[in-house]
Design a protein around this motif. Structure first.
Motif, PDB file in Angstrom:
ATOM      1  N   UNK A   1       0.817  -1.206   0.000  1.00  0.00           N
ATOM      2  CA  UNK A   1       0.000   0.000   0.000  1.00  0.00           C
ATOM      3  C   UNK A   1       0.858   1.266   0.000  1.00  0.00           C
ATOM      4  N   UNK A   2       2.063   1.188   0.508  1.00  0.00           N
ATOM      5  CA  UNK A   2       2.929   2.371   0.538  1.00  0.00           C
ATOM      6  C   UNK A   2       3.745   2.552  -0.733  1.00  0.00           C
ATOM      7  N   UNK A   3       3.601   1.653  -1.683  1.00  0.00           N
ATOM      8  CA  UNK A   3       4.400   1.733  -2.909  1.00  0.00           C
ATOM      9  C   UNK A   3       3.740   2.652  -3.925  1.00  0.00           C
ATOM     10  N   UNK A   4       4.549   3.179  -4.833  1.00  0.00           N
ATOM     11  CA  UNK A   4       4.014   4.015  -5.906  1.00  0.00           C
ATOM     12  C   UNK A   4       3.123   3.200  -6.839  1.00  0.00           C
ATOM     13  N   UNK A   5       3.485   1.919  -7.062  1.00  0.00           N
ATOM     14  CA  UNK A   5       2.694   1.076  -7.954  1.00  0.00           C
ATOM     15  C   UNK A   5       1.267   0.922  -7.445  1.00  0.00           C
ATOM     16  N   UNK A   6       1.110   0.773  -6.132  1.00  0.00           N
ATOM     17  CA  UNK A   6      -0.226   0.626  -5.552  1.00  0.00           C
ATOM     18  C   UNK A   6      -1.097   1.823  -5.906  1.00  0.00           C
ATOM     19  N   UNK A   7      -0.567   3.012  -5.717  1.00  0.00           N
ATOM     20  CA  UNK A   7      -1.360   4.222  -5.946  1.00  0.00           C
ATOM     21  C   UNK A   7      -1.557   4.497  -7.422  1.00  0.00           C
ATOM     22  N   UNK A   8      -0.610   4.092  -8.255  1.00  0.00           N
ATOM     23  CA  UNK A   8      -0.790   4.228  -9.700  1.00  0.00           C
ATOM     24  C   UNK A   8      -1.939   3.339 -10.188  1.00  0.00           C
TER      25      UNK A   8
END
Length: 260
Positions: free
Chosen positions: A180-187
């Protein structure tokens, strides 16, 4: 994300405002130069697992696109390989690639790992596959499940079950969700949100979501369909910080029934 031979921003916008079928017809000539194509590392990892599960005779690549998964089947199947997709444009690209591969084989420059196996490319609906029951002993799919809504998966899996013979395998890779803290998650979260807004205000819909294909839910649905489900770690693709694999292969087997 795109190499110089990939689609322009304008071409992607036109695709995104089309239907799924027409959008992929438009994208087909440049699809292999986009990040939407399944990476070779994933294809190779699944191929290695299939070699351990085989041998297989007749394979089907469900939603074959430009044929990357079809090439995996050619490496592990002994008799015949079929690719099915609803996009005529994607099938045309797959056919061109198959012709080029056949020419290379005729000239003696093809890799030994990809023997001469007949390939059929068929335009068809994944919910009503144009094949008889028990037509295949291996079915694969790569990168297509984001185009199916969760409520549509039971019908999709039922068709996969129908066209497999007893003991047949339905195999596909599934990646671990990003932290959840990764950039991929938010992308991915942002992409899905944009697609939901787009489909709420624009017709025809373009179904393409990245976060609705969870491992637990999918395995449960396959089990309800009648498959026996197991998982194989694709360790060649690495591990996450907690030691778990970045990806697994789902292996859904159609069981032998009494009298079958």
């Amino acid at each position: 994300m795109f190499d110089p031979q990939g689609p322009s921003l304008r071409e992607l916008a036109v695709q995104a405002l089309s239907s799924v079928e027409h959008g992929y017809d438009l994208l087909a000539p440049k699809f292999d130069h986009t990040p939407f194509r399944t990476p070779d590392a994933v294809l190779d990892a699944v191929e290695r697992e299939l070699r351990q599960l085989g041998p297989f005779d007749r394979g089907l690549d469900l939603c074959c696109g430009t044929g990357a998964g079809t090439e995996v089947l050619r490496a592990v199947c002994r008799q015949r390989v079929t690719g099915v997709d609803f996009s005529a444009g994607m099938l045309a690209q797959a056919a061109a690639a198959a012709r080029a591969d056949g020419l290379a084989e005729a000239e003696g420059v093809a890799e030994a790992a990809h023997p001469t196996v007949p390939v059929d490319l068929v335009r068809g609906d994944a919910f009503a596959l144009p094949f008889a029951g028990s037509a295949f002993d291996l079915l694969v799919s790569f990168g297509a499940f984001g185009h199916f809504l969760p409520r549509e998966r039971p019908a999709l899996f039922a068709e996969a079950y129908r066209v497999l013979g007893p003991g047949g395998r339905f195999v596909f890779p599934i990646g671990a969700p990003p932290p959840i803290r990764s950039r991929a998650y938010w992308m991915l979260l942002g992409f899905d949100a944009v697609m939901k807004v787009r489909n709420a205000v624009w017709r025809p819909p373009f179904v393409m979501y990245y976060r609705g294909f969870g491992l637990a839910e999918v395995c449960a649905e396959l089990t309800r369909t009648g498959f026996e489900v197991s998982l194989r770690e694709l360790t060649d693709l690495g591990r996450r910080a907690d030691g778990s694999p970045r990806a697994r292969a789902v292996v859904a087997t159609k069981p032998y029934r009494q009298g079958s």
